[in-house]
Structure formats: C-alpha cells, structure tokens
Design a protein around this motif. Structure first.
Motif, mmCIF file in Angstrom:
data_model
loop_
_atom_site.group_PDB
_atom_site.id
_atom_site.type_symbol
_atom_site.label_atom_id
_atom_site.label_comp_id
_atom_site.label_asym_id
_atom_site.label_seq_id
_atom_site.Cartn_x
_atom_site.Cartn_y
_atom_site.Cartn_z
ATOM 1 N N ILE A 33 0.944 -1.341 0.038
ATOM 2 C CA ILE A 33 -0.027 -0.111 0.139
ATOM 3 C C ILE A 33 0.774 1.126 -0.108
ATOM 4 C CG2 ILE A 33 -1.567 1.438 1.334
ATOM 5 C CD1 ILE A 33 -2.836 -1.400 2.295
ATOM 6 N N ALA A 34 1.964 1.359 0.766
ATOM 7 C CA ALA A 34 2.686 2.512 0.903
ATOM 8 C C ALA A 34 3.362 2.542 -0.426
ATOM 9 C CB ALA A 34 3.859 2.026 1.822
ATOM 10 N N MET A 35 3.911 1.458 -1.163
ATOM 11 C CA MET A 35 4.624 1.641 -2.416
ATOM 12 C C MET A 35 3.640 2.140 -3.581
ATOM 13 S SD MET A 35 7.325 -1.314 -3.334
ATOM 14 C CE MET A 35 6.262 -2.546 -3.353
ATOM 15 N N VAL A 36 2.211 1.572 -3.349
ATOM 16 C CA VAL A 36 1.307 2.251 -4.278
ATOM 17 C C VAL A 36 1.163 3.649 -4.119
ATOM 18 C CG1 VAL A 36 -1.151 2.295 -5.003
ATOM 19 C CG2 VAL A 36 0.163 0.125 -4.855
ATOM 20 N N LYS A 37 1.019 4.149 -2.753
ATOM 21 C CA LYS A 37 0.789 5.845 -2.469
ATOM 22 C C LYS A 37 1.818 6.338 -3.294
ATOM 23 C CE LYS A 37 -2.396 4.960 1.473
ATOM 24 N NZ LYS A 37 -2.729 5.162 2.829
ATOM 25 N N SER A 38 3.118 5.816 -2.994
ATOM 26 C CA SER A 38 4.296 6.496 -3.161
ATOM 27 C C SER A 38 4.574 6.701 -4.674
ATOM 28 C CB SER A 38 5.568 5.758 -2.759
ATOM 29 O OG SER A 38 6.793 6.617 -3.079
ATOM 30 N N VAL A 39 4.040 5.896 -5.592
ATOM 31 C CA VAL A 39 4.233 6.006 -7.226
ATOM 32 C C VAL A 39 3.138 6.774 -7.491
ATOM 33 C CG1 VAL A 39 5.588 3.699 -7.247
ATOM 34 C CG2 VAL A 39 2.896 3.760 -7.650
ATOM 35 N N ILE A 40 1.994 6.786 -6.976
ATOM 36 C CA ILE A 40 0.684 7.725 -7.302
ATOM 37 C C ILE A 40 1.278 9.156 -7.020
ATOM 38 C CG2 ILE A 40 -1.606 8.457 -6.785
ATOM 39 C CD1 ILE A 40 -2.051 5.575 -6.201
ATOM 40 N N SER A 41 1.931 9.309 -6.120
ATOM 41 C CA SER A 41 2.333 11.031 -5.584
ATOM 42 C C SER A 41 3.521 11.228 -6.593
ATOM 43 C CB SER A 41 2.901 10.853 -4.073
ATOM 44 O OG SER A 41 4.313 10.081 -4.094
ATOM 45 N N GLY A 42 4.125 10.072 -7.300
ATOM 46 C CA GLY A 42 5.323 10.581 -8.208
ATOM 47 C C GLY A 42 4.720 10.714 -9.758
ATOM 48 N N GLY A 43 3.447 10.574 -9.818
ATOM 49 C CA GLY A 43 2.640 10.500 -11.206
ATOM 50 C C GLY A 43 2.350 9.511 -11.927
ATOM 51 N N ALA A 44 2.419 8.419 -11.315
ATOM 52 C CA ALA A 44 1.806 7.247 -12.123
ATOM 53 C C ALA A 44 0.300 7.597 -12.587
ATOM 54 C CB ALA A 44 2.082 5.890 -11.058
ATOM 55 N N CYS A 45 0.096 7.259 -13.846
ATOM 56 C CA CYS A 45 -1.243 7.541 -14.163
ATOM 57 C C CYS A 45 -2.096 6.258 -13.914
ATOM 58 C CB CYS A 45 -1.121 7.850 -15.646
ATOM 59 S SG CYS A 45 -1.246 6.051 -16.961
ATOM 60 N N ALA A 46 -1.545 5.026 -13.687
ATOM 61 C CA ALA A 46 -2.195 3.710 -13.714
ATOM 62 C C ALA A 46 -1.432 3.062 -12.835
ATOM 63 C CB ALA A 46 -2.906 3.310 -14.805
ATOM 64 N N LEU A 47 -2.023 1.496 -12.240
ATOM 65 C CA LEU A 47 -1.141 0.494 -11.721
ATOM 66 C C LEU A 47 -1.319 -0.657 -12.263
ATOM 67 C CD1 LEU A 47 -2.546 1.701 -8.296
ATOM 68 C CD2 LEU A 47 -0.039 2.417 -9.273
ATOM 69 N N ARG A 48 -0.368 -1.483 -12.294
ATOM 70 C CA ARG A 48 -0.756 -2.808 -12.540
ATOM 71 C C ARG A 48 -0.214 -3.873 -11.322
ATOM 72 N NH1 ARG A 48 0.455 -6.417 -17.725
ATOM 73 N NH2 ARG A 48 1.116 -8.526 -16.840
ATOM 74 N N LEU A 49 -1.508 -4.483 -11.106
ATOM 75 C CA LEU A 49 -1.412 -5.097 -9.718
ATOM 76 C C LEU A 49 -1.682 -6.529 -9.671
ATOM 77 C CD1 LEU A 49 -3.428 -2.536 -7.452
ATOM 78 C CD2 LEU A 49 -0.751 -2.671 -7.659
ATOM 79 N N ALA A 50 -1.199 -7.406 -8.802
ATOM 80 C CA ALA A 50 -1.381 -8.828 -9.145
ATOM 81 C C ALA A 50 -2.217 -9.167 -7.719
ATOM 82 C CB ALA A 50 -0.013 -9.468 -9.048
ATOM 83 N N GLY A 51 -3.268 -10.086 -7.912
ATOM 84 C CA GLY A 51 -3.984 -10.650 -6.844
ATOM 85 C C GLY A 51 -5.268 -9.704 -6.209
ATOM 86 N N GLU A 52 -6.164 -10.363 -5.861
ATOM 87 C CA GLU A 52 -7.368 -9.605 -5.278
ATOM 88 C C GLU A 52 -6.832 -8.623 -3.812
ATOM 89 O OE1 GLU A 52 -11.024 -12.204 -4.774
ATOM 90 O OE2 GLU A 52 -9.526 -13.522 -5.294
ATOM 91 N N ARG A 53 -5.957 -9.065 -3.129
ATOM 92 C CA ARG A 53 -5.605 -8.384 -1.846
ATOM 93 C C ARG A 53 -5.134 -7.013 -2.314
ATOM 94 N NH1 ARG A 53 0.179 -9.458 0.846
ATOM 95 N NH2 ARG A 53 0.563 -8.110 -0.438
ATOM 96 N N ASP A 54 -4.199 -7.137 -3.189
ATOM 97 C CA ASP A 54 -3.678 -5.571 -3.368
ATOM 98 C C ASP A 54 -4.471 -4.620 -4.339
ATOM 99 O OD1 ASP A 54 -1.198 -6.137 -2.243
ATOM 100 O OD2 ASP A 54 -0.292 -6.656 -3.804
ATOM 101 N N ILE A 55 -5.453 -5.501 -5.191
ATOM 102 C CA ILE A 55 -6.528 -4.500 -5.897
ATOM 103 C C ILE A 55 -7.323 -3.914 -5.084
ATOM 104 C CG2 ILE A 55 -8.008 -4.586 -7.655
ATOM 105 C CD1 ILE A 55 -6.497 -6.704 -8.982
ATOM 106 N N LYS A 56 -8.059 -4.648 -3.996
ATOM 107 C CA LYS A 56 -8.955 -4.516 -3.007
ATOM 108 C C LYS A 56 -8.476 -3.386 -2.260
ATOM 109 C CE LYS A 56 -11.807 -8.444 -2.648
ATOM 110 N NZ LYS A 56 -12.161 -9.672 -1.841
ATOM 111 N N ASN A 57 -7.159 -3.620 -1.709
ATOM 112 C CA ASN A 57 -6.508 -2.597 -0.883
ATOM 113 C C ASN A 57 -6.482 -1.232 -1.498
ATOM 114 O OD1 ASN A 57 -6.427 -4.168 1.392
ATOM 115 N ND2 ASN A 57 -4.411 -4.722 0.952
#
Length: 242
Positions: A33-57
């Motif tokens: 979750i912290a990594m996702v928030k970090s890359v979003i703050s850096g300007g990532a336009c979208a995410l590629r995520l693996a598995g239900e857990r991380d997508i739901k979070n």
C-alpha cells in the motif's frame, strides 16, 4: 469511469507495476500500500497489480486511478517460459474484476491454457463484464491474433519470457537485457489498437524512446518497485568495471 476515459488517462503516460512475490520482504500488504501511494504521488497514471488483496486495498483508498489487474502464482515456477500463468482463466479474470480492476491483463499467447479455455473466450468474458482486455504477448504473430479477436490493448510484457520468443529474439540478435523496441515498432505499424511497451525498462531514456516509437503507454515495474533487482543490477555492473 467509462472505458474510453480510462484509455484516455493511459495515453502517453507511465503505468507502474507494483508487485512483490510471496516470501519477499516487500510482500507485506501494508508495504505494498505504501509503495502504491508513493508511485501515485510521483505521477503514475495507472497501476498494474497482482491479486485480489492488493487490488482491493488500493480501491479502498483510491476509487479513481485505473488498475490493470492480473493473477499469477504465489511462486513462479522455474519453467515459467513454458507455462501460461498470467490470469489464465475466466475465473481468474472474475476475481480481479470483482476486486476492482478496470483492465484485465492476461497471457495473450496462443499456447494451451491450463483451464482448456480458448483465448477468445477470455476476451469475450472480460468484455461481457464491461472491462478492457489487455493481452500480454511475446511475438508479433501473437499481437496480430490478439487484436483480431478483439483485445483492446496489446502489451510486449512477455517478449523474452516465453520459449517461443526467447528463440525468436535470439535468432534476431536482440539484446535480452533491453526493451523489445523492434517488436513495439512492428506492432505499432501493423496492428490497429493501443500498444504498451512493458519489460526491461530501467531508465527514463528507455521509456522516452518507447514513446518516440509510438507506444501508447509504458509500464515500468522492477526499476521502480523491486529494490532487490535494482541492487543486483548495480552490483553486477559495478563488478564488471573492476
């Protein structure tokens, strides 16, 4: 958000793949979750995520960012180049869609799927659910086939990671440590759908070149979110200089 708006958000932008394998230090969901928030703050336009857990979070704290969802085994088999293991079935597609994915990425090669389902059935199922279908391919023929059966996006994700493409790339004299620009350019010129460059992108210059060649978007993973792989590269290249 409509599929058209999602595609518009991706165009000419950087997508970040935030993934960690089971057993690795970063696999902990709070760290992800912290990594996702970090890359979003850096300007990532979208995410590629693996598995239900991380997508739901991610969906719990961000309802808007486009998510490319996949499933894959907790531990990747040693003979991965011979296997279809990225979102291999309609059931896998259903799981990431239910978790909140906007785009479903899947093995888009023409190999036998473990479930016995045809590639076209996977694409039809994703469309039935109202989502975008993204084919991870490894060769030009696979890209053409994916587009012909209605895939909305093709990505070079698997170039150099399947038995067929390893042999094909070697015969063509491609550098296995570089992004497959040749494949990208061939698809862009001959296939009428958005083409994403993914795989072995380590520098901003490499991603810039991809856009110059016509990439619709670029996915960056290990160079941003896998510090053990980054460390290995520094050590390997540093020792060569000694």
């Amino acid at each position: 958000m409509s599929n058209t708006k999602i595609l518009n958000k991706l165009k000419n932008q950087i997508i970040v793949s935030v993934q960690s394998s089971f057993g690795e230090p970063l696999y902990d969901e709070n760290i992800m979750i912290a990594m996702v928030k970090s890359v979003i703050s850096g300007g990532a336009c979208a995410l590629r995520l693996a598995g239900e857990r991380d997508i739901k979070n991610v969906r719990n704290f961000n309802k808007e960012i486009p998510i490319i969802g996949i499933t894959k085994p907790k531990i990747i088999p040693e003979n991965f180049e011979e296997l279809v293991y990225i979102t291999p079935s309609c059931a896998d597609c259903e799981s990431v869609i239910a978790a909140g994915a906007d785009i479903v990425a899947f093995d888009g090669t023409m190999r036998q799927r473990p479930s016995g389902e045809k590639l076209s059935e996977i694409v039809d199922f994703i469309h039935f659910k109202g989502k975008l279908a993204m084919a991870d391919i490894s060769t030009f023929e696979e890209a053409k086939n994916a587009a012909s059966i209605g895939c909305d996006i093709v990505s070079t994700t698997l170039s150099g990671y399947t038995k067929e493409s390893i042999l094909e790339n070697k015969a063509a004299g491609k550098n296995p440590e570089e992004p497959d620009y040749e494949l990208l350019l061939e698809i862009v010129k001959n296939v009428n759908c958005p083409v994403i460059l993914e795989g072995r992108i380590w520098t901003p210059e490499q991603s810039a070149k991809a856009f110059e060649l016509g990439a619709f978007a670029v996915v960056i993973g290990s160079a941003i979110t896998r510090p053990h792989e980054i460390t290995k590269r520094f050590i390997k290249k540093g020792l060569k200089a000694l």
